[in-house]
Design a protein around this motif. Structure first.
Motif, PDB file in Angstrom:
ATOM      1  N   THR A  39       0.840  -1.205   0.000  1.00 22.48           N
ATOM      2  CA  THR A  39       0.000   0.000   0.000  1.00 22.48           C
ATOM      3  C   THR A  39       0.869   1.247   0.000  1.00 22.48           C
ATOM      4  OG1 THR A  39      -1.730  -1.167   1.216  1.00 22.48           O
ATOM      5  CG2 THR A  39      -1.810   1.243   1.264  1.00 22.48           C
ATOM      6  N   ASP A  40       1.888   1.257   0.870  1.00 22.85           N
ATOM      7  CA  ASP A  40       2.769   2.418   0.943  1.00 22.85           C
ATOM      8  C   ASP A  40       3.559   2.585  -0.360  1.00 22.85           C
ATOM      9  OD1 ASP A  40       4.089   4.635   2.247  1.00 22.85           O
ATOM     10  OD2 ASP A  40       5.850   3.334   2.367  1.00 22.85           O
ATOM     11  N   CYS A  41       4.017   1.465  -0.934  1.00 22.67           N
ATOM     12  CA  CYS A  41       4.758   1.562  -2.207  1.00 22.67           C
ATOM     13  C   CYS A  41       3.877   2.171  -3.293  1.00 22.67           C
ATOM     14  CB  CYS A  41       5.254   0.180  -2.642  1.00 22.67           C
ATOM     15  SG  CYS A  41       6.527  -0.511  -1.561  1.00 22.67           S
ATOM     16  N   ASP A  65       1.266   4.160  -2.890  1.00 26.63           N
ATOM     17  CA  ASP A  65       1.057   5.580  -2.565  1.00 26.63           C
ATOM     18  C   ASP A  65       2.269   6.404  -2.982  1.00 26.63           C
ATOM     19  OD1 ASP A  65      -1.365   4.985  -1.515  1.00 26.63           O
ATOM     20  OD2 ASP A  65      -0.778   5.216   0.595  1.00 26.63           O
ATOM     21  N   ARG A  66       3.449   5.853  -2.718  1.00 24.48           N
ATOM     22  CA  ARG A  66       4.675   6.583  -3.044  1.00 24.48           C
ATOM     23  C   ARG A  66       4.772   6.831  -4.542  1.00 24.48           C
ATOM     24  NH1 ARG A  66       9.350   6.750  -0.535  1.00 24.48           N
ATOM     25  NH2 ARG A  66       9.245   6.700   1.684  1.00 24.48           N
TER      26      ARG A  66
END
Ligand code: ATP
Ligand code: MG
Length: 204
Positions: free
Chosen positions: A163-165, A167-168
């Motif tokens: 999820t963070d990847c 978003d990044r």
């Protein structure tokens, strides 16, 4: 055992990141596994809260990420079956392909918490040993696991999530060193996770 000790690491892998790879490698070391098979999930039937990338992209990123490790491989069973993936189907299919292997299903603390809510969980435990690995931000103690069926192990903590990847990438921030180099390049080449510009009427 003749068929060897085989780890199974299931996941959406959208994208695969170093948290997945470290977890698999650490469990392989601790449990003396001969190999670990990564199994990207099939595509959900309908849109849930987000659109999951096409199975072939997730499959290829998993192949790229694992290619350099002779003990890692990738299975297409869930991608080829299609539809949402149920762990019972993954394990049954792999059991059929590897009748003599001892199977170890590797899962993170967050996913493990859902095991107890799975139907057929006795059948699951008959097909494989379950190994729960620590994951930053999740507490294994909260999982209320039935006793004696799951091994809990601590792995080097990497606070990385797909999820963070995603978003990044959407924000134009780098994912270098969070995912393998080839995966960074694949994401860019295929234009995955780019922000979809909002239309004036609010529809996407
Ligand atoms: P998403 O944010 O899209 O849910 P994810 O990072 O959780 O992605 P998944 O493909 O959902 O990745 O996870 C596959 C498996 O790997 C799950 O069992 C999950 O708990 C485990 N896992 C994912 N990231 C880590 C991590 N950083 N450390 C340990 N285990 C992890
Ligand atoms: Mg997840």
């Amino acid at each position: 055992m003749a068929g060897g000790r085989v780890g199974i690491m299931g996941g959406t892998f959208d994208p695969i990141h170093h948290g997945h790879l470290v977890a698999a490698s650490e469990v392989a070391g601790l449990f003396g596994l001969d190999e670990v098979i990564f199994v990207p999930t099939g595509q959900p039937w309908q849109k849930s809260e987000r659109e999951v990338s096409p199975p072939e992209d997730r499959y290829l990123m998993t192949v790229i990420a694992t290619a350099s490790n002779p003990r890692f491989s990738v299975s297409r069973v869930d991608v080829d079956r299609g539809g949402p993936t149920y762990t019972i189907d993954t394990l049954s299919d792999l059991r059929q392909q590897r009748p003599d292997a001892e199977l170890f299903f590797i899962t993170g603390a967050d996913a493990l918490a859902q095991i107890v809510s799975w139907r057929d969980n006795q059948q699951l435990f008959d097909l494989a040993h379950f190994i729960g690995v620590t994951r930053p931000g999740f507490h294994l103690a909260d999982a209320h696991l039935p006793e004696g069926v799951v091994s809990l192990v601590e792995v080097p903590a990497l606070a990385i999530s797909s999820t963070d990847c995603r978003d990044r990438v959407g924000r134009g921030m780098p994912v270098w060193y969070l995912v393998p180099d080839g995966v960074v390049q694949y994401i860019e080449k295929r234009g995955l996770y780019r922000e979809v510009p909002r239309r004036a009427d609010g529809a996407r």
